[in-house]
Scaffold this motif. Structure first.
Motif, PDB file in Angstrom:
ATOM      1  N   ALA A 167       0.756  -1.105   0.398  1.00  0.00           N
ATOM      2  CA  ALA A 167       0.452   0.314   0.120  1.00  0.00           C
ATOM      3  C   ALA A 167       0.849   1.375   0.061  1.00  0.00           C
ATOM      4  O   ALA A 167       0.496   2.290  -0.671  1.00  0.00           O
ATOM      5  N   ARG A 168       1.794   1.342   0.883  1.00  0.00           N
ATOM      6  CA  ARG A 168       2.686   2.406   0.469  1.00  0.00           C
ATOM      7  C   ARG A 168       4.400   1.569   0.964  1.00  0.00           C
ATOM      8  O   ARG A 168       4.155   1.286   1.191  1.00  0.00           O
ATOM      9  N   ILE A 169       5.026   2.718   0.365  1.00  0.00           N
ATOM     10  CA  ILE A 169       6.352   2.321   0.262  1.00  0.00           C
ATOM     11  C   ILE A 169       7.860   3.409   0.716  1.00  0.00           C
ATOM     12  O   ILE A 169       7.145   4.716   0.464  1.00  0.00           O
ATOM     13  N   ALA A 170       8.232   2.925   2.404  1.00  0.00           N
ATOM     14  CA  ALA A 170       9.122   3.707   2.763  1.00  0.00           C
ATOM     15  C   ALA A 170      10.495   3.606   2.299  1.00  0.00           C
ATOM     16  O   ALA A 170      10.863   2.544   2.328  1.00  0.00           O
ATOM     17  N   VAL A 171      11.435   4.296   1.597  1.00  0.00           N
ATOM     18  CA  VAL A 171      12.842   4.487   1.129  1.00  0.00           C
ATOM     19  C   VAL A 171      13.293   5.098   2.421  1.00  0.00           C
ATOM     20  O   VAL A 171      13.256   6.295   2.302  1.00  0.00           O
ATOM     21  N   ALA A 172      14.803   5.261   2.394  1.00  0.00           N
ATOM     22  CA  ALA A 172      15.601   5.571   3.212  1.00  0.00           C
ATOM     23  C   ALA A 172      16.107   6.531   2.374  1.00  0.00           C
ATOM     24  O   ALA A 172      17.548   7.032   3.245  1.00  0.00           O
ATOM     25  N   PRO A 187       5.019   5.157  -8.297  1.00  0.00           N
ATOM     26  CA  PRO A 187       4.875   6.875  -7.449  1.00  0.00           C
ATOM     27  C   PRO A 187       4.453   7.299  -6.710  1.00  0.00           C
ATOM     28  O   PRO A 187       5.002   7.616  -5.485  1.00  0.00           O
ATOM     29  N   ASP A 188       3.322   7.278  -6.429  1.00  0.00           N
ATOM     30  CA  ASP A 188       2.288   7.865  -5.497  1.00  0.00           C
ATOM     31  C   ASP A 188       2.138   6.615  -4.171  1.00  0.00           C
ATOM     32  O   ASP A 188       1.749   7.168  -3.467  1.00  0.00           O
ATOM     33  N   ARG A 189       2.767   6.080  -4.515  1.00  0.00           N
ATOM     34  CA  ARG A 189       3.332   4.944  -3.373  1.00  0.00           C
ATOM     35  C   ARG A 189       4.143   5.280  -2.629  1.00  0.00           C
ATOM     36  O   ARG A 189       4.675   5.269  -1.545  1.00  0.00           O
ATOM     37  N   VAL A 190       5.126   5.744  -3.140  1.00  0.00           N
ATOM     38  CA  VAL A 190       6.041   6.167  -2.429  1.00  0.00           C
ATOM     39  C   VAL A 190       7.020   7.072  -1.498  1.00  0.00           C
ATOM     40  O   VAL A 190       6.147   8.073  -1.748  1.00  0.00           O
ATOM     41  N   ARG A 191       7.334   7.222  -0.401  1.00  0.00           N
ATOM     42  CA  ARG A 191       7.100   7.656   0.505  1.00  0.00           C
ATOM     43  C   ARG A 191       8.658   7.889   1.384  1.00  0.00           C
ATOM     44  O   ARG A 191       9.663   6.742   1.055  1.00  0.00           O
ATOM     45  N   MET A 192       9.640   9.295   1.382  1.00  0.00           N
ATOM     46  CA  MET A 192      10.851   9.208   1.842  1.00  0.00           C
ATOM     47  C   MET A 192      10.966   9.512   3.017  1.00  0.00           C
ATOM     48  O   MET A 192      10.142   9.832   3.600  1.00  0.00           O
ATOM     49  N   VAL A 193      11.744   8.064   4.005  1.00  0.00           N
ATOM     50  CA  VAL A 193      11.633   8.375   5.569  1.00  0.00           C
ATOM     51  C   VAL A 193      12.744   7.926   6.000  1.00  0.00           C
ATOM     52  O   VAL A 193      13.324   6.517   6.119  1.00  0.00           O
ATOM     53  N   LEU A 194      13.982   9.283   6.104  1.00  0.00           N
ATOM     54  CA  LEU A 194      15.466   8.966   6.682  1.00  0.00           C
ATOM     55  C   LEU A 194      14.943   7.950   7.727  1.00  0.00           C
ATOM     56  O   LEU A 194      14.050   8.044   9.504  1.00  0.00           O
ATOM     57  N   ASN A 195      15.766   7.485   8.283  1.00  0.00           N
ATOM     58  CA  ASN A 195      16.301   6.535   9.589  1.00  0.00           C
ATOM     59  C   ASN A 195      16.403   7.437   9.876  1.00  0.00           C
ATOM     60  O   ASN A 195      17.635   8.342  10.504  1.00  0.00           O
ATOM     61  N   TRP A 196      15.902   6.873  11.627  1.00  0.00           N
ATOM     62  CA  TRP A 196      16.609   7.790  12.929  1.00  0.00           C
ATOM     63  C   TRP A 196      17.825   7.054  13.785  1.00  0.00           C
ATOM     64  O   TRP A 196      17.416   5.805  13.417  1.00  0.00           O
ATOM     65  N   THR A 197      17.613   7.332  15.016  1.00  0.00           N
ATOM     66  CA  THR A 197      18.761   6.928  15.135  1.00  0.00           C
ATOM     67  C   THR A 197      17.948   7.287  16.960  1.00  0.00           C
ATOM     68  O   THR A 197      17.148   7.484  17.603  1.00  0.00           O
ATOM     69  N   ASP A 198      18.774   6.420  18.030  1.00  0.00           N
ATOM     70  CA  ASP A 198      18.394   6.661  19.459  1.00  0.00           C
ATOM     71  C   ASP A 198      19.067   8.038  19.674  1.00  0.00           C
ATOM     72  O   ASP A 198      20.363   7.864  20.146  1.00  0.00           O
ATOM     73  N   GLU A 199      18.129   8.579  19.637  1.00  0.00           N
ATOM     74  CA  GLU A 199      19.098   9.860  20.814  1.00  0.00           C
ATOM     75  C   GLU A 199      18.900  10.278  22.342  1.00  0.00           C
ATOM     76  O   GLU A 199      19.606  10.926  22.508  1.00  0.00           O
ATOM     77  N   ARG A 200      18.773   9.265  22.831  1.00  0.00           N
ATOM     78  CA  ARG A 200      18.594   8.552  24.258  1.00  0.00           C
ATOM     79  C   ARG A 200      21.102   8.617  24.306  1.00  0.00           C
ATOM     80  O   ARG A 200      21.140   9.216  25.089  1.00  0.00           O
ATOM     81  N   ILE A 201      20.974   7.784  23.027  1.00  0.00           N
ATOM     82  CA  ILE A 201      22.539   7.555  22.521  1.00  0.00           C
ATOM     83  C   ILE A 201      24.000   9.188  22.396  1.00  0.00           C
ATOM     84  O   ILE A 201      24.133   9.296  22.136  1.00  0.00           O
ATOM     85  N   PHE A 202      22.949   9.125  21.154  1.00  0.00           N
ATOM     86  CA  PHE A 202      23.739   9.936  19.598  1.00  0.00           C
ATOM     87  C   PHE A 202      22.834  11.445  20.092  1.00  0.00           C
ATOM     88  O   PHE A 202      21.817  11.352  19.292  1.00  0.00           O
TER      89      PHE A 202
END
Length: 236
Positions: A167-172, A187-202
């Motif tokens: 239904a949706r595709i998230a790319v990094a 193309p209408d189903r693709v969204r960019m979702v940047l990878n996140w990190t653990d902000e308690r550490i970084f």
């Protein structure tokens, strides 16, 4: 909502993204069910204290984790990796209908290792909407000296089927969007979702010694993330 998560890796393996997502969704009141394997990354051997078996399920508040056996040979060779991928797909397919049958949505942490399992599970679950979080793309062509071309083609073809089902595709990364669209994604189903990190550490360093270690003699602060560096990157 009842949310399923399909991930080849999951904590205690170094799999922060699916692990943190599962915890956060559960903390927000959703019922979360994770289908994964027994931990063996990065060495390709099941962790000490763990034993593969057909039924292994743990529960915490709103979070259930079902582990299925797989061939723990992912680090050995091309054949070993593919045996691991296919065995996980078979095991996941055997339990998916019962464990994930009544979920409202499925999140797939999409590595090449998850591809065959994703194809089978999506077919079993029918109309359940799926979100693919694509972390890596294998080309469908090209043969190298290690004989990976045949398997790369099969993986690429299966990825295309999964892309067309989601239904949706998230790319990094922005460039990855072009790759999944070229591989057959809408193309209408693709969204960019940047990878996140653990902000308690970084997190940004406070002024002092820790910050000064990142500053070059010319006064510039340089930080580089090199990404995964392994045998497949050919750094000889």
């Amino acid at each position: 909502m009842k949310i399923g998560i399909l991930s080849y890796h999951f904590p205690p393996e170094p799999a922060f993204i699916p692990g943190s997502l599962a915890e956060e969704l559960a903390a927000r009141g959703h019922e979360v069910r994770v289908l994964t394997g027994f931990p063996d990354y990065p060495g390709g051997h099941v962790y000490p204290g763990w034993r593969q078996r057909w039924y292994h399920e743990t529960h915490s508040q709103r979070l259930s984790v079902r582990r299925v056996p797989r061939y723990p040979g992912g680090a050995a060779s091309v054949g070993g990796r593919m045996a691991s991928y296919l065995s996980f797909a078979g095991s996941a397919g055997l339990v998916a209908r019962r464990f994930l049958g009544d979920i409202d949505a499925l999140y797939v942490f999409q590595l090449p290792a998850t591809t065959f399992a994703a194809a089978g599970v999506l077919r079993l679950l029918g109309r359940v909407p799926a979100v693919l979080h694509v972390q890596d793309v294998w080309a469908r062509d090209g043969v190298d000296e290690r004989g990976e071309g045949r398997w790369a083609a099969r993986l690429g073809a299966t990825m295309t089927r999964v892309y067309r089902t989601a239904a949706r595709i998230a790319v990094a990364a922005p460039s990855m969007r072009d790759l999944v669209v070229a591989a057959g994604a809408d193309p209408d189903r693709v969204r960019m979702v940047l990878n996140w990190t653990d902000e308690r550490i970084f997190h940004p360093a406070t002024p002092g010694a820790a910050a000064r270690q990142l500053v070059r003699r010319d006064g510039r602060c340089v930080v580089m993330h090199a990404g995964t560096i392994g045998a497949r990157q050919g750094l000889e």
